[in-house]
Design a protein around this motif. Structure first.
Motif, PDB file in Angstrom:
ATOM      1  N   ARG A 168      40.490  -1.485 -66.489  1.00 40.35           N
ATOM      2  CA  ARG A 168      41.343  -1.820 -66.287  1.00 40.35           C
ATOM      3  C   ARG A 168      42.742  -1.437 -65.508  1.00 40.35           C
ATOM      4  O   ARG A 168      43.404  -0.740 -64.870  1.00 40.35           O
ATOM      5  N   LEU A 169      41.477  -1.216 -64.477  1.00 38.59           N
ATOM      6  CA  LEU A 169      41.778  -0.498 -62.859  1.00 38.59           C
ATOM      7  C   LEU A 169      43.206  -2.031 -61.860  1.00 38.59           C
ATOM      8  O   LEU A 169      44.054  -1.048 -61.317  1.00 38.59           O
ATOM      9  N   GLY A 170      42.503  -2.834 -62.356  1.00 39.89           N
ATOM     10  CA  GLY A 170      43.188  -4.293 -61.926  1.00 39.89           C
ATOM     11  C   GLY A 170      44.738  -3.952 -62.590  1.00 39.89           C
ATOM     12  O   GLY A 170      45.978  -3.857 -61.995  1.00 39.89           O
ATOM     13  N   ALA A 171      44.888  -3.528 -63.926  1.00 43.94           N
ATOM     14  CA  ALA A 171      46.316  -3.118 -64.500  1.00 43.94           C
ATOM     15  C   ALA A 171      46.956  -2.173 -63.479  1.00 43.94           C
ATOM     16  O   ALA A 171      47.960  -1.856 -63.218  1.00 43.94           O
ATOM     17  N   LEU A 172      46.595  -1.196 -63.721  1.00 50.75           N
ATOM     18  CA  LEU A 172      47.104   0.144 -62.936  1.00 50.75           C
ATOM     19  C   LEU A 172      47.242  -0.153 -61.390  1.00 50.75           C
ATOM     20  O   LEU A 172      48.391   0.082 -60.842  1.00 50.75           O
ATOM     21  N   VAL A 173      46.011  -0.867 -60.783  1.00 46.11           N
ATOM     22  CA  VAL A 173      46.311  -1.617 -59.129  1.00 46.11           C
ATOM     23  C   VAL A 173      48.161  -2.706 -59.438  1.00 46.11           C
ATOM     24  O   VAL A 173      48.596  -2.382 -58.047  1.00 46.11           O
ATOM     25  N   ALA A 174      48.010  -3.289 -60.178  1.00 42.82           N
ATOM     26  CA  ALA A 174      48.742  -3.982 -60.179  1.00 42.82           C
ATOM     27  C   ALA A 174      50.511  -3.442 -60.388  1.00 42.82           C
ATOM     28  O   ALA A 174      52.016  -3.370 -60.118  1.00 42.82           O
TER      29      ALA A 174
END
Length: 460
Positions: free
Chosen positions: A332-338
């Protein structure tokens, strides 16, 4: 109301007088010991030295001013100790210097300095009387006549030196001890004024005024100093309690999050133990019994975990729906960065090494560390860009978050800062290391090493 005859009344009065007499005699017997303890044996308040914590910044300046004042008073005191017509000799100068030196010594040893000043006051009176001339001309305006034949100047400098020693004593001892010193100083001044007629009686009035002023000022300043020290101690105690509470709250939050991870593993164990007998043809009774025991132990462990979670749950417990939300992982790091980019901050995400399955606790800690680091960038570095690097290594995971220098000043933060504390607690829980500090160019860097095992030798 009972009637008392004269004999009974007289007996009661006699008993009261006898009781008061016993108390008075006991007080008189205790007085020498009390005076010894208050004005000699008991130490004065300790003042931190230069370089120590809590050392007063005004102390060196006050010492310099005290030395300058003592030098000026020495000159005046020298002429006071030489009555009109008498010459200034060596003992007179030595006595004036000694009285001034005792005043300066009161900065370090106020009790001993007060006793020395009291003794030197008696010696100075004897010196003045011994140097009295037999015949003097008509008195000058600056002199105070006491008899037709002897003329002395008013010993105001001597009273000032004695009052200065009393002032330094009152600054460092309890008010009761300062009162005892004040009473003894005034009693000595009265005794010298009454028993040595050549000493001017105007010196008694000056001494009383100087001694009273020194006592009031010293006691008031000591009370103010103690009040400020109590306030500082209370502020430090409050800060320590706040930091301890913050640490406990952060640990509770981490424990609540890890509960879901542990509970998941225990649930899997329970299900596997329940299904295992159906995967084996003709399982033995011993195998069934062992698997049943494993399942029962797993269920008991789950129940105990729920009780522990109930103890750790704070007053501001999350909502029921939030408690059942799956804990985040590296996926879920990608969603956090987004989401951070949508807030207006430029963030890049880079991954090095060969990704592999990691324990849920490691992935949860890595996610929370990145989340806290990016939140700190948004709060404390407005306009800065950030870079998130996830490094997969054989022994564990390396999480690095860096940001550039802020483009504008950040708003003052009045809340309690949990970010760095939470990162450190999560890293320590896994046996890893956390490094935070300024980055080249004015930015900030957070690096966390999260080992999969207890060994971190393979991690840079």
């Amino acid at each position: 109301m009972p009637n008392l005859n004269a004999g009974e009344t007289g007996g009661a009065v006699g008993d009261v007088k006898a009781a008061w007499g016993v108390r008075l005699r006991a007080a008189v017997r205790r007085a020498p010991r009390v005076l010894y303890e208050d004005l000699w044996a008991a130490p004065a308040d300790r003042v931190p030295r230069m370089g120590e914590a809590g050392a007063p910044v005004w102390r060196p300046v006050f010492l310099v001013m005290l030395v300058i004042t003592a030098v000026g008073v020495t000159v005046i005191r020298t002429f006071e100790l030489a009555p009109h017509g008498a010459s200034v000799n060596g003992p007179t100068v030595l006595l004036a210097v000694a009285q001034s030196a005792v005043l300066v010594a009161g900065m370090g040893r106020p009790v001993g300095a007060w006793w020395a000043a009291t003794a030197l006051t008696v010696v100075s009176v004897l010196v003045v009387v011994a140097q009295a001339p037999s015949e003097l001309p008509y008195p000058l305006v600056s002199m105070v006549p006491l008899s037709p034949q002897v003329l002395y100047p008013s010993p105001f400098a001597g009273a000032a030196l004695q009052g200065g020693a009393l002032f330094l004593l009152a600054l460092r001892v309890r008010p009761r001890r300062a009162v005892a010193a004040l009473v003894l100083s005034m009693a000595l001044a009265l005794f010298l004024a009454l028993r040595t007629p050549p000493v001017p009686h105007i010196g008694l009035a000056a001494s009383v005024l100087v001694f009273s002023t020194a006592f009031v000022l010293g006691t008031a300043l000591r009370s103010l100093r103690l009040a400020r020290q109590d306030l500082v101690d209370q502020v430090e105690l409050t800060a320590d309690e706040r930091a301890r509470r913050t640490l406990l709250e952060e640990r509770h939050r981490i424990a609540r999050e890890l509960h879901d991870v542990v509970a998941h593993h225990m649930s899997v164990i329970s299900i596997q133990a329940q299904v295992a007998p159906h995967l084996v043809q003709d399982p033995s009774d011993e195998l069934k019994e062992n698997l049943t025991g494993i399942r029962e132990n797993a269920l008991e462990a789950l129940a105990e975990l729920r009780r522990v979670l109930g103890v750790l749950r704070s007053e501001e417990a999350p909502a029921q729906s939030a408690r059942h939300t799956p804990q985040p992982s590296l996926d879920r790091l990608g969603a956090l960065v987004a989401s951070v980019r949508s807030a207006g901050m430029a963030v890049t995400l880079a991954t090095t090494g060969e990704p592999r399955p990691l324990p849920p606790g490691v992935e949860l800690s890595a996610y929370r560390i990145v989340q806290e680091a990016l939140s700190n960038v948004m709060r404390h570095a407005p306009g800065a860009s950030a870079r998130v690097e996830i490094g997969h290594r054989a022994a564990g995971l390396i999480v690095r978050v860096t940001n550039t220098a802020p483009l504008r000043p950040a708003h003052a933060s009045h809340g309690v800062r949990h970010g760095l504390l939470g990162m450190r607690e999560r890293t320590t829980m896994l046996g890893g290391d956390l490094a935070t500090g300024p980055a080249p160019g004015g930015g900030w860097e957070v690096t966390a090493i999260l080992p999969v095992t207890g060994d971190t030798e393979d991690l840079p």
